[in-house]
Design a protein around this motif. Structure first.
Motif, short mmCIF file in Angstrom:
data_model
loop_
_atom_site.label_atom_id
_atom_site.label_comp_id
_atom_site.label_asym_id
_atom_site.label_seq_id
_atom_site.Cartn_x
_atom_site.Cartn_y
_atom_site.Cartn_z
N TRP A 35 111.32 -84.32 -50.42
CA TRP A 35 111.46 -82.98 -51.02
C TRP A 35 111.76 -83.09 -52.51
O TRP A 35 111.28 -82.27 -53.31
CB TRP A 35 112.58 -82.21 -50.32
CG TRP A 35 112.32 -81.92 -48.88
CD1 TRP A 35 113.07 -82.32 -47.81
CD2 TRP A 35 111.22 -81.18 -48.33
NE1 TRP A 35 112.50 -81.88 -46.64
CE2 TRP A 35 111.37 -81.18 -46.94
CE3 TRP A 35 110.12 -80.54 -48.89
CZ2 TRP A 35 110.48 -80.55 -46.09
CZ3 TRP A 35 109.21 -79.92 -48.05
CH2 TRP A 35 109.40 -79.92 -46.66
N ASP A 39 109.36 -81.37 -55.27
CA ASP A 39 109.88 -80.41 -56.25
C ASP A 39 109.55 -80.82 -57.68
O ASP A 39 109.44 -79.97 -58.56
CB ASP A 39 111.40 -80.30 -56.08
CG ASP A 39 111.99 -79.14 -56.86
OD1 ASP A 39 111.56 -77.99 -56.63
OD2 ASP A 39 112.86 -79.38 -57.72
N ALA A 52 105.44 -77.69 -48.41
CA ALA A 52 106.60 -78.02 -47.59
C ALA A 52 106.42 -77.52 -46.16
O ALA A 52 106.75 -78.23 -45.19
CB ALA A 52 107.86 -77.42 -48.20
N GLY A 79 109.52 -83.93 -45.52
CA GLY A 79 109.23 -84.29 -46.90
C GLY A 79 108.70 -85.70 -47.07
O GLY A 79 107.93 -85.97 -48.00
N THR A 114 118.32 -80.25 -49.87
CA THR A 114 116.94 -79.81 -49.81
C THR A 114 116.81 -78.64 -48.85
O THR A 114 117.75 -78.28 -48.13
CB THR A 114 116.01 -80.94 -49.34
OG1 THR A 114 116.18 -81.12 -47.93
CG2 THR A 114 116.34 -82.25 -50.07
N ILE A 116 113.39 -75.33 -53.33
CA ILE A 116 113.18 -76.52 -52.50
C ILE A 116 114.37 -77.47 -52.63
O ILE A 116 114.79 -78.09 -51.67
CB ILE A 116 111.88 -77.24 -52.91
CG1 ILE A 116 110.67 -76.34 -52.58
CG2 ILE A 116 111.73 -78.58 -52.19
CD1 ILE A 116 109.36 -76.89 -53.03
#
Length: 234
Positions: free
Chosen positions: A11, A15, A29, A35, A85, A103
């Motif tokens: 994640w 991001d 996502a 992730g 996250t 996120i």
């Protein structure tokens, strides 16, 4: 320092991707669910084609820059900054169910405050004496009734709400406009430290080094609103 999984790191990487809008990152996502799958994106091309055009898929297929990724992580941890996250257990459901959930949330302090009863108190930077008094009175009463006070660490009413909360023995969350190593306004750097020392929390969806810009304030404000049961505007 909290413990992190490959899912968390995935994640973090999503991001930080350039060339995708926030909505596209959220879409990614949702598609990947975990992730860590972003690190083996070639295995999921057919799935990506259901939501992304070829240009966006090419962005996702670019070679994973492990060196730069690890550099960003090290820089974050070296500043004693953690992150949660969108998949973390501490991520508040109210924010998760908002139209545009962050996120990543970077933080310093007690992350568990995100899941307490929160009320936001925000308002004018150029306030009246009456506005100051009203804000102090409401803040004290809310703290006495067990609420966590959320605000934006700005000059004026925001600062009054944070300081009154601290002097009343309460807990407060400051949602920053820029990165956590770029306290804005800088005059509130000591207030930010006091919030953390008192068991409070500083959070931001912006990565380290990101400076606050005018257009970021309304983006930041959605976090303040969705963390809270209500908003008091002075």
């Amino acid at each position: 320092m909290r413990e992190y999984t490959n899912d968390d790191y995935g994640w973090f990487y999503i991001d930080s991707l350039e060339g995708l809008t926030h909505f596209e990152k959220i879409k990614l996502a949702i598609l990947l669910e975990n992730g860590s799958k972003v690190f083996e994106i070639d295995k999921h091309i057919d799935l990506l084609k259901t939501e992304f055009n070829d240009d966006k898929i090419e962005i996702l297929k670019r070679k994973f820059d492990k060196v730069n990724f690890e550099k960003q992580l090290k820089r974050t941890f070296d500043k004693n900054i953690n992150f949660i996250t969108i998949n973390s257990k501490e991520y508040p459901s109210s924010l998760l169910n908002s139209p545009m959930p962050p996120i990543i949330l970077y933080y310093v302090g007690d992350i568990n405050l995100l899941n307490t009863r929160c009320i936001s108190i925000v308002g004018s930077r150029l306030h009246t004496k009456y506005g100051e008094t009203v804000t102090e009175n409401f803040t004290k009463e809310l703290v006495d009734n067990g609420f966590t006070i959320v605000s934006g660490l700005a000059d004026g009413i925001d600062s009054i709400a944070h300081r009154t909360c601290l002097s009343s023995g309460g807990k407060t969350i400051a949602v920053l406009c820029g990165g956590l190593n770029k306290i804005y306004p800088s005059i509130n750097t000591s207030l930010a430290r006091d919030i953390v020392k008192s068991g409070g929390l500083l959070i931001s969806e912006q990565a380290l080094g990101v400076q606050c810009r005018d257009f970021m304030f309304p983006i930041r404000n959605r976090i303040i609103a969705y963390l809270s049961l209500g908003v008091l505007l002075t």
